[in-house]
Design an enzyme around this catalytic site. Structure first.
Site, short mmCIF file in Angstrom:
data_model
loop_
_atom_site.label_atom_id
_atom_site.label_comp_id
_atom_site.label_asym_id
_atom_site.label_seq_id
_atom_site.Cartn_x
_atom_site.Cartn_y
_atom_site.Cartn_z
CG HIS A 282 34.55 57.62 51.04
ND1 HIS A 282 33.24 57.81 50.65
CD2 HIS A 282 35.31 57.98 49.96
CE1 HIS A 282 33.20 58.24 49.40
NE2 HIS A 282 34.45 58.35 48.96
N GLY B 170 33.81 48.08 48.80
CA GLY B 170 33.12 46.81 48.80
C GLY B 170 32.91 46.27 47.41
CD GLU B 171 33.61 49.88 44.75
OE1 GLU B 171 34.21 49.59 45.80
OE2 GLU B 171 33.35 51.05 44.39
CE1 TYR C 36 30.28 57.22 44.76
CE2 TYR C 36 30.09 55.31 43.33
CZ TYR C 36 30.87 56.24 43.97
OH TYR C 36 32.22 56.19 43.82
NE ARG D 58 32.36 52.47 40.67
CZ ARG D 58 33.45 53.04 41.19
NH1 ARG D 58 33.86 52.70 42.40
NH2 ARG D 58 34.14 53.94 40.51
CG HIS E 253 31.87 59.25 41.88
ND1 HIS E 253 32.97 58.64 42.44
CD2 HIS E 253 31.57 58.54 40.76
CE1 HIS E 253 33.32 57.60 41.69
NE2 HIS E 253 32.49 57.52 40.67
CG HIS F 60 36.65 61.03 41.67
ND1 HIS F 60 37.33 61.08 42.85
CD2 HIS F 60 35.43 60.47 41.95
CE1 HIS F 60 36.56 60.58 43.82
NE2 HIS F 60 35.40 60.22 43.30
NE ARG G 256 37.53 57.96 37.35
CZ ARG G 256 36.91 57.51 38.45
NH1 ARG G 256 36.01 58.25 39.06
NH2 ARG G 256 37.16 56.32 38.90
CG ASP H 64 37.90 59.29 46.99
OD1 ASP H 64 36.87 59.34 47.69
OD2 ASP H 64 37.98 58.61 45.94
ZN ZN Z 1 33.98 59.13 44.29
#
Ligand code: ZN
Length: 379
Positions: free
Chosen positions: A62, A68-69, A129, A162, A194, A223, A226, A284
């Site tokens: 990124h 910003g979550e 996203y 999200r 994602h 991911h 995860r 990431d």
């Molecule tokens: Zn991601």
């Protein structure tokens, strides 16, 4: 011109002790002894006792910040070029993420050009996203075809609270637009996906593959390490021919909550007989690493680091006994091939002179060359 002498070369395959000759930004020759090449203007670097590898390819960073979550104060900062070079990364693919409202593709593209000017090789994805997809030209197809730096679309989010909860038909349409744009522009047109924590896991992608003519290789899900259930589903997905990307940025708390470290996930995938050409790791970098509690409330937020890519490669070799060639492949040749980055990811005549010199024992980074320039960050 540079002549790197007596290095143990991993192309990423082990090809023994070699001299590597660089002129401008390209690898010109790789031979047992190239002492006769060059002249008084040639810089000679003695790499005896060192390992020479391709510069690392980080397929997801990124670069303009993410997150910003946890509110505006938790937006993460831009990546600085030194953060890539310090970790031996010479190629990055930039992406937006959750936030495509206060962050833009125009900004992402400008940052990509900026990093390129600073000596890094940089590319990026259109979209984010969200669905409908954001784009610069009002079409992801036009973005990929008309803007050189856009090599695909992503991160498109699935199985995540999200995400935009795309339908299978919508995902198929995005993949087909990216695919056709890629065909027409000589790019891969990959769809970086994602994948979140939800139980549907990779179902959206396998459904698209079942219900359309889109090949599984159009998708590049990330991911996958995860949680344990997703990792297992990932192995099944790879056995159908799909690519898998493991995320190297993590925290102790995230691992406690069930993430498998990328290095270990790589070792497990190889033990499942999945070919390394389908397996990659990415950092990431500069993403936020949010931790949510069982009620979905944000309880902690950290920032991903590009340097974790190199650390995970070392961990795979030293902690999980992954052969160096394979661990290197997952951050060089495999991502370069998956993304169709022509002159990246290998030590090969005619390829870009993106080169790392590593300590033979610790695999720590001694020297970094990006497009032939020494970009080593003094620690
Ligand atoms: Zn991601």
């Amino acid at each position: 011109m540079k002549l790197i002498k007596n290095a143990q070369v991993f192309s990423p395959s082990s090809i023994g002790q070699k001299d590597v000759f660089i002129a401008a930004n390209k690898i010109i020759a790789i031979e047992d002894d190239l002492s006769h090449m060059g002249n008084e203007l040639t810089e000679v670097i003695d790499a005896s006792g060192q390992i020479l590898t391709p510069g690392f390819v980080d397929s997801l960073v990124h670069i303009t910040g993410g997150g910003g979550e946890g509110g505006y104060a938790t937006r993460t900062p831009e990546m600085q070029v030194e953060e890539a070079f310090i970790g031996g990364v010479t190629t990055v693919i930039g992406a937006l993420g959750t936030d495509a409202e206060t962050r833009s593709l125009e900004n992402l593209l400008a940052k990509t050009y900026g990093l390129e000017e600073q000596g890094l090789s940089a590319f990026c994805y259109t979209g984010s996203y969200h669905y409908p997809m954001v784009s610069i030209t009002q079409s992801i197809k036009r973005d990929i075809m008309l803007i050189e730096k856009f090599i695909g679309v992503g991160e498109v989010a699935i199985s995540d609270h999200r995400s935009s909860q795309m339908s299978v038909a919508e995902m198929a349409r995005v993949a087909s637009e990216a695919r056709v744009a890629g065909m027409l522009s000589g790019k891969k047109g990959i769809v970086s996906v994602h994948v979140g924590d939800e139980t549907a896991k990779l179902l959206k992608l396998t459904s698209v593959v079942e219900q359309s003519d889109i090949p599984i290789s159009q998708f590049y899900p990330t991911h996958i390490n995860r949680n344990k259930a997703l990792l297992k589903a990932g192995f099944d997905y790879a056995k159908q021919g799909g690519y898998l990307d493991f995320t190297t940025s993590t925290t102790e708390q995230i691992i406690e909550q069930g993430e498998t470290p990328a290095a270990k996930a790589l070792a497990m995938a190889l033990a499942e007989d999945i070919d390394v050409s389908q397996l990659t790791m990415s950092s990431d970098g500069n993403a936020s690493l949010p931790i949510f509690d069982e009620q979905g409330q944000l309880i902690d937020l950290q920032i991903g680091r590009v340097s974790s890519l190199h650390q995970s490669m070392v961990e795979a070799v030293l902690l999980h006994q992954v052969p160096l060639e394979l661990a290197l492949s997952s951050i060089t040749k495999s991502p370069a091939n998956i993304l169709s980055l022509k002159y990246k990811g290998q030590i090969k005549v005619g390829h870009d002179a993106d080169i790392n010199l590593l300590d033979k024992t610790t695999l720590s980074i001694n020297q970094v060359f990006a497009k032939g320039q020494d970009v080593t960050v003094n620690k």
